[in-house]
Design an enzyme around this catalytic site. Structure first.
Site, PDB file in Angstrom:
ATOM      1  N   LYS A  70      -0.127   3.827  -2.224  1.00 57.00           N
ATOM      2  CA  LYS A  70      -0.764   4.735  -2.443  1.00 57.00           C
ATOM      3  C   LYS A  70      -0.442   5.964  -2.182  1.00 57.00           C
ATOM      4  O   LYS A  70      -1.234   7.097  -2.960  1.00 57.00           O
ATOM      5  CB  LYS A  70      -1.598   4.923  -1.906  1.00 57.00           C
ATOM      6  CG  LYS A  70      -2.504   3.360  -1.942  1.00 57.00           C
ATOM      7  CD  LYS A  70      -4.068   2.993  -0.773  1.00 57.00           C
ATOM      8  CE  LYS A  70      -4.721   2.034  -0.953  1.00 57.00           C
ATOM      9  NZ  LYS A  70      -3.849   0.465  -0.353  1.00 57.00           N
ATOM     10  N   SER A  82      -6.920   4.145   3.405  1.00 57.82           N
ATOM     11  CA  SER A  82      -6.096   2.666   2.588  1.00 57.82           C
ATOM     12  C   SER A  82      -6.624   2.333   1.650  1.00 57.82           C
ATOM     13  O   SER A  82      -6.976   0.689   1.856  1.00 57.82           O
ATOM     14  CB  SER A  82      -5.365   1.226   3.689  1.00 57.82           C
ATOM     15  OG  SER A  82      -4.816   1.876   2.634  1.00 57.82           O
ATOM     16  N   LYS A 118       2.090   5.860   5.708  1.00 62.17           N
ATOM     17  CA  LYS A 118       1.456   5.121   5.390  1.00 62.17           C
ATOM     18  C   LYS A 118       1.881   4.252   5.079  1.00 62.17           C
ATOM     19  O   LYS A 118       3.172   3.609   5.400  1.00 62.17           O
ATOM     20  CB  LYS A 118       1.831   5.341   3.284  1.00 62.17           C
ATOM     21  CG  LYS A 118       0.690   4.260   2.989  1.00 62.17           C
ATOM     22  CD  LYS A 118      -0.779   5.101   3.342  1.00 62.17           C
ATOM     23  CE  LYS A 118      -2.009   3.985   2.106  1.00 62.17           C
ATOM     24  NZ  LYS A 118      -2.337   2.942   3.708  1.00 62.17           N
ATOM     25  N   SER A 174       0.311  -1.322   0.075  1.00 59.91           N
ATOM     26  CA  SER A 174       0.082   0.134   0.345  1.00 59.91           C
ATOM     27  C   SER A 174       1.038   1.479   0.037  1.00 59.91           C
ATOM     28  O   SER A 174      -0.136   2.262   0.028  1.00 59.91           O
ATOM     29  CB  SER A 174      -0.953  -0.019   1.176  1.00 59.91           C
ATOM     30  OG  SER A 174      -2.329  -0.894   1.057  1.00 59.91           O
TER      31      SER A 174
END
Length: 430
Positions: A96, A159, A262, A93
């Site tokens: 992102k 997320s 993140k 992730s």
């Protein structure tokens, strides 16, 4: 250890200098200029390597239990410590961050508006897209009309992989089109060990990044898009009655002021975290990739940030909008030109050492000749501590200097030739 590094660096410099002098004996003027540029680039790499070793030796960098890591000063760009920072790791992730960067740029440019309504299709609906099932979601439903602002929060805070797909389709027409934009932007930012395959970070063959690339990307997001970055500090998000908390638990830290970024985890890439913390006017970016557990990634990242904030300080001995030196602008409409260290002159030094830093400038050419353009790089600024180069910044022209008229240029040509012949500053007395 450090004396051995210095000895090695000295030997490298002598070898480079010897090669440099011999090459100049056999080359024409254009080739000489090119060789000079390559020589200074190689010399800079030697200095940077020694400076990095000295910084770690001064401050005693902590050991980190992860596949790769890096700690960067967000203002100066200095790397305070690293381990396997260029190793390709599955980013999960963390992808992102790039999706957010592109969306933030589109909002900043006006290409789309926060209030724009996005139609949610089957691809962004978990029940209709098997890839999304069991993953992090904003819980969009097919046929929903959701604002860009809400989707943005769903992507950053919750997320949501479904939010990423909806935004990518709206902005680029398709996920593939958006991935192309992601990889093009990665090249522009210099992310040399990154390849994106998805808009959200779910596992895909060949999708990799590195700790250094993630630090560079995060620094660009923080610097270029402060409004977009502000979303990363939000601790919770509610959509259609579903309340979700930000997965970055360092946002709740009582010993660090963390305001992003993140988390990511996958079977192959392990547990990863990119986090940024501020203290006064300082900001650090820590990246830990491939930790063994959820707990470990937070523990190791916290360790990096606390060490960096304690052991180093950010200094700005040259101000961004003040001249460092003035030089004669030969053949110019103005007699002199002001030079400084560009828009990002901050440097990182061991704590308490800022006042001991010595600064000098080296021009690429012996004389500055008009026309000179604002922002043009004409040399380097060296920052030294204890006779060691700890940082280098570009020596930049602060304002455009156009060429003078023909008579002034002729007069300058005469003065310059006399100065070259006599070896004294003839122009200083004229």
């Amino acid at each position: 250890m450090f004396s051995m590094l210095l000895a090695g660096a000295e030997l490298c410099i002598k070898l480079l200098a010897g090669c440099y002098c011999k090459l100049l004996m056999w080359c024409d003027l254009k080739a000489m200029k090119k060789i000079r540029q390559v020589y200074w680039l190689l010399l800079l790499q030697v200095f940077i390597g020694v400076a990095g070793a000295r910084a770690d030796e001064w401050a005693g960098a902590p050991g980190i239990a992860a596949q790769a890591w890096i700690l960067m000063d967000a203002d100066s760009g200095a790397v305070l410590t690293e381990g396997n920072a260029d190793r390709p790791v599955e980013p999960a992730s963390l992808v992102k961050i790039m999706t957010s960067y592109l969306l933030g740029q589109a909002l900043k440019s006006g290409a789309l508006l926060a209030a724009d309504k996005v139609h949610v299709g089957t691809e962004a609906w978990a029940a209709g897209n098997p890839v999304l099932q069991g993953s992090s979601l904003m819980f969009l439903k097919r046929g929903d009309q959701v604002s860009v602002a809400e989707l943005n929060k769903g992507m950053v805070v919750a997320s949501g992989n479904d939010a990423c797909i909806a935004l990518a389709n709206y902005l680029a027409g398709s996920q593939d089109g958006f991935v192309t934009l992601m990889n093009e932007t990665a090249q522009v930012l210099g992310l040399s060990n990154t390849t994106f395959k998805t808009v959200h970070g779910l596992a895909a063959a060949g999708q990799v990044s590195s700790a250094r690339d993630m630090a560079v990307l995060s620094r660009a997001l923080i610097h270029d898009l402060p409004e977009e970055y502000a979303l990363f500090k939000e601790r919770a998000f509610t959509f259609n009655g579903v309340h979700q908390y930000n997965r970055n638990r360092l946002l709740w830290s009582t010993s660090l002021e963390v305001d992003g970024l993140k988390t990511g985890n996958s079977q192959e890439g392990g547990f990863s975290l990119v986090a940024s913390a501020v203290s006064g006017n300082r900001r650090l970016i820590a990246v830990v990739m491939g930790a063994d557990s959820d707990h470990a990634r937070f523990q190791e990242t916290e360790k990096l940030l606390k060490w960096g904030l304690r052991a180093f300080e950010t200094a700005m001995p040259i101000k961004a909008h003040e001249a460092f030196i003035e030089k004669r602008a030969w053949f110019g409409a103005a007699r002199t030109v002001r030079l400084n260290a560009g828009e990002r002159p901050a440097i990182t030094v061991p704590y308490g050492k800022a006042d001991a830093v010595k600064i000098s400038a080296i021009l690429n050419e012996p004389y500055l000749r008009a026309p000179l353009r604002k922002g043009q790089v004409v040399g380097v600024v060296n920052f030294q501590l204890d006779a060691l180069t700890i940082a280098q910044k570009p020596l930049v022209v602060m304002e455009t200097v156009e060429q003078a008229g023909w008579f002034s240029r002729l007069w300058d040509a005469v003065l310059l030739k006399l100065q070259q012949w006599l070896g004294v500053c003839v122009a200083c007395a004229v």
